[in-house]
Scaffold this active site. Structure first.
Site, PDB file in Angstrom:
ATOM      1  N   ARG A   1      23.900  15.561 -38.294  1.00 30.56           N
ATOM      2  CA  ARG A   1      25.253  15.311 -38.833  1.00 30.56           C
ATOM      3  C   ARG A   1      26.005  16.622 -38.777  1.00 30.56           C
ATOM      4  O   ARG A   1      25.588  17.599 -39.405  1.00 30.56           O
ATOM      5  CB  ARG A   1      25.186  14.772 -40.260  1.00 30.56           C
ATOM      6  CG  ARG A   1      26.536  14.788 -40.963  1.00 30.56           C
ATOM      7  CD  ARG A   1      26.574  14.025 -42.259  1.00 30.56           C
ATOM      8  NE  ARG A   1      26.541  12.593 -42.013  1.00 30.56           N
ATOM      9  CZ  ARG A   1      26.842  11.667 -42.931  1.00 30.56           C
ATOM     10  NH1 ARG A   1      27.187  12.043 -44.163  1.00 30.56           N
ATOM     11  NH2 ARG A   1      26.789  10.397 -42.643  1.00 30.56           N
ATOM     12  N   CYS A  46      31.778   1.562 -44.913  1.00 30.79           N
ATOM     13  CA  CYS A  46      30.557   2.349 -44.667  1.00 30.79           C
ATOM     14  C   CYS A  46      30.042   3.022 -45.936  1.00 30.79           C
ATOM     15  O   CYS A  46      28.885   3.392 -45.996  1.00 30.79           O
ATOM     16  CB  CYS A  46      30.812   3.358 -43.558  1.00 30.79           C
ATOM     17  SG  CYS A  46      31.986   4.657 -43.992  1.00 30.79           S
ATOM     18  N   ASP A 104      37.728   2.541 -44.432  1.00 27.43           N
ATOM     19  CA  ASP A 104      36.943   3.748 -44.708  1.00 27.43           C
ATOM     20  C   ASP A 104      37.810   4.654 -45.578  1.00 27.43           C
ATOM     21  O   ASP A 104      39.021   4.428 -45.714  1.00 27.43           O
ATOM     22  CB  ASP A 104      36.588   4.441 -43.377  1.00 27.43           C
ATOM     23  CG  ASP A 104      35.761   5.704 -43.562  1.00 27.43           C
ATOM     24  OD1 ASP A 104      35.038   5.809 -44.583  1.00 27.43           O
ATOM     25  OD2 ASP A 104      35.839   6.596 -42.694  1.00 27.43           O
ATOM     26  N   GLN A 112      26.296   4.245 -37.965  1.00 26.07           N
ATOM     27  CA  GLN A 112      26.906   3.342 -38.941  1.00 26.07           C
ATOM     28  C   GLN A 112      27.316   2.039 -38.272  1.00 26.07           C
ATOM     29  O   GLN A 112      27.135   0.947 -38.831  1.00 26.07           O
ATOM     30  CB  GLN A 112      28.136   4.020 -39.566  1.00 26.07           C
ATOM     31  CG  GLN A 112      28.856   3.160 -40.578  1.00 26.07           C
ATOM     32  CD  GLN A 112      28.056   2.947 -41.852  1.00 26.07           C
ATOM     33  OE1 GLN A 112      27.592   3.896 -42.453  1.00 26.07           O
ATOM     34  NE2 GLN A 112      27.888   1.696 -42.254  1.00 26.07           N
ATOM     35  N   HIS A 118      30.840   7.908 -35.656  1.00 25.53           N
ATOM     36  CA  HIS A 118      29.710   7.621 -36.561  1.00 25.53           C
ATOM     37  C   HIS A 118      28.947   6.410 -35.981  1.00 25.53           C
ATOM     38  O   HIS A 118      28.938   5.329 -36.557  1.00 25.53           O
ATOM     39  CB  HIS A 118      30.231   7.340 -37.961  1.00 25.53           C
ATOM     40  CG  HIS A 118      29.204   7.419 -39.054  1.00 25.53           C
ATOM     41  ND1 HIS A 118      27.874   7.750 -38.821  1.00 25.53           N
ATOM     42  CD2 HIS A 118      29.301   7.196 -40.395  1.00 25.53           C
ATOM     43  CE1 HIS A 118      27.220   7.729 -39.972  1.00 25.53           C
ATOM     44  NE2 HIS A 118      28.051   7.400 -40.931  1.00 25.53           N
ATOM     45  N   ARG A 157      21.547   0.283 -42.510  1.00 25.36           N
ATOM     46  CA  ARG A 157      21.410   1.602 -41.898  1.00 25.36           C
ATOM     47  C   ARG A 157      19.937   1.878 -41.592  1.00 25.36           C
ATOM     48  O   ARG A 157      19.599   2.407 -40.539  1.00 25.36           O
ATOM     49  CB  ARG A 157      21.939   2.703 -42.852  1.00 25.36           C
ATOM     50  CG  ARG A 157      23.442   2.672 -43.103  1.00 25.36           C
ATOM     51  CD  ARG A 157      24.237   3.015 -41.857  1.00 25.36           C
ATOM     52  NE  ARG A 157      23.890   4.308 -41.327  1.00 25.36           N
ATOM     53  CZ  ARG A 157      24.396   5.474 -41.758  1.00 25.36           C
ATOM     54  NH1 ARG A 157      25.275   5.482 -42.738  1.00 25.36           N
ATOM     55  NH2 ARG A 157      24.034   6.617 -41.187  1.00 25.36           N
TER      56      ARG A 157
HETATM   57  N1   CP Z   1      28.036   5.842 -44.669  1.00 28.49           N
HETATM   58  C1   CP Z   1      27.456   7.058 -44.696  1.00 28.49           C
HETATM   59  O1   CP Z   1      27.225   7.670 -43.661  1.00 28.49           O
HETATM   60  O2   CP Z   1      27.116   7.501 -45.933  1.00 28.49           O
HETATM   61  P1   CP Z   1      26.554   8.966 -46.300  1.00 28.49           P
HETATM   62  O3   CP Z   1      27.686   9.931 -46.065  1.00 28.49           O
HETATM   63  O4   CP Z   1      26.160   8.859 -47.741  1.00 28.49           O
HETATM   64  O5   CP Z   1      25.405   9.268 -45.413  1.00 28.49           O
HETATM   65  N1  NVA Z   2      35.070   9.100 -42.412  1.00 29.84           N
HETATM   66  C1  NVA Z   2      34.101   9.503 -43.402  1.00 29.84           C
HETATM   67  C2  NVA Z   2      32.830   8.719 -43.230  1.00 29.84           C
HETATM   68  C3  NVA Z   2      31.804   8.995 -44.306  1.00 29.84           C
HETATM   69  C4  NVA Z   2      30.505   8.273 -44.068  1.00 29.84           C
HETATM   70  C5  NVA Z   2      33.844  10.988 -43.310  1.00 29.84           C
HETATM   71  O1  NVA Z   2      33.714  11.507 -42.192  1.00 29.84           O
HETATM   72  O2  NVA Z   2      33.787  11.648 -44.350  1.00 29.84           O
END
Ligand code: CP
Ligand code: NVA
Length: 325
Positions: free
Chosen positions: A105, A268, A228, A135, A132, A296
């Protein structure tokens, strides 16, 4: 026999429509036989790096790797040399000799591409500024469970239409042959390059793309409604202006009145009730967000197993030619 090319998952379109369906089928099989697949038997180690915070991604990868017979090594921001004291390319060379998969990430998509270019093991995008994709595998699995086949379904995404989730809804949705509608304010719509890639993929799958500033147009008769956060990780300083800008794209009961009566709602998570989604919707009967969160785990297990098998690095029944490294 030639060595298979290592397969990575950096963006939703890294899987074809047929491959995406294969991963989702495997996810469904793994969900009903949770401890029956062990492509990481050894145990082999999977390195999971987090440059941004996480609950679902962290826990689902750690649990999933363990359930696949492997050992997760979670490395948080500031705990390794990666990217600041050592180049991504050199890190990839070292990691490839020690672990079976790299999950990351991070911020820049270019970093993931650099990692994959030098890695002999699969690299998985666990969220970047641009996409993502893990997801979306969970989201598609959830939609399949509630609606059956994906192709031909319409899916509306409302809110920050320039963020990682909007891009992934677009690319993964059209890969599945869906009619994807993305709605957000002017200046917060997907980049032209992403739209072009989505239209190209849609032409192959029978999917379609609508990009609009009109939330009602996107929602009209939609089978799936998604949103989101309006403030993604790293954008905290822009919160006040974003809340102002995105208000017309809130998923509330008035918005849901435009969608199909049996529409399902995805988010998400983490969710900010009364900003991008009303409590009455996320906590209401059309919401499937808890199934989505659980998925997930199953979707990522299937993805990792699929990448290992397709790369010739593990045997998974029915996937690839089954060659073991
Ligand atoms: N949806 C998602 O990726 O959640 P986290 O940021 O908690 O991993
Ligand atoms: N768009 C959000 C998704 C979190 C899972 C972010 O990048 O923070």
């Amino acid at each position: 026999m030639s060595t298979p090319t290592v397969r990575h998952f950096l963006v939703d379109t890294d899987l074809t429509q047929a491959e995406q369906a294969e991963v989702l089928d495997l996810a469904a099989a793994m969900k009903s036989d949770r401890y029956g697949y062990r492509p990481y038997a050894g145990p082999q180690t999977v390195a999971v790096f987090f440059d941004k915070t996480s609950t679902r991604t962290r826990v689902s990868f750690a649990a999933g790797i363990t359930e696949l017979g492997g050992s997760p090594l979670v490395i948080n921001a500031g705990e390794s040399q990666l990217g600041h004291k050592e180049s991504i390319s050199d890190s990839a060379r070292v990691l490839s000799r020690m672990v079976s998969t790299i999950v990351w990430r991070t911020y820049a998509q270019a970093g993931l591409e650099e990692m994959a270019a030098q890695s002999d093991v699969p690299v998985v995008n666990a969220l970047s500024d641009d996409y993502h994709p893990c997801q979306l595998l969970a989201d598609l699995l959830t939609i399949r469970e509630h609606k059956g086949a994906l192709a031909g379904l319409s899916m509306a995404y409302l809110g920050d239409a320039a963020n990682n989730m909007a891009n992934s809804y677009l690319l993964a949705g059209v890969t599945a042959g869906m009619d994807v509608r993305i709605a957000g304010p002017e200046g917060y719509l997907p980049d032209e390059a992403v739209v072009t890639a989505a239209r190209a993929r849609a032409a192959e799958t029978g999917g379609s793309v609508t990009i609009t500033t009109d939330a009602a147009q996107a929602l009209s008769g939609a089978d799936v409604v998604a949103t989101d956060t309006w403030v993604s990780m790293g954008q905290e300083d822009e919160k006040a202006q974003r809340v102002e800008l995105f208000g017309a794209y809130r998923v509330d009961e008035a918005a849901m009145a435009h969608a199909a009566d049996d529409a399902i709602v995805l988010h998400c998570l983490p969710a900010y009730r009364e900003y991008e989604i009303a409590a009455e919707v996320i906590d209401g009967p059309q919401s499937v967000v808890w199934d989505e969160a659980e998925n997930r785990l199953h979707a990522q297990k299937a993805l990792m197993a699929w990448l290992m098998a397709a790369s010739g690095q593990a045997e998974v029944a029915g996937i690839g030619d089954g060659a073991r490294r």
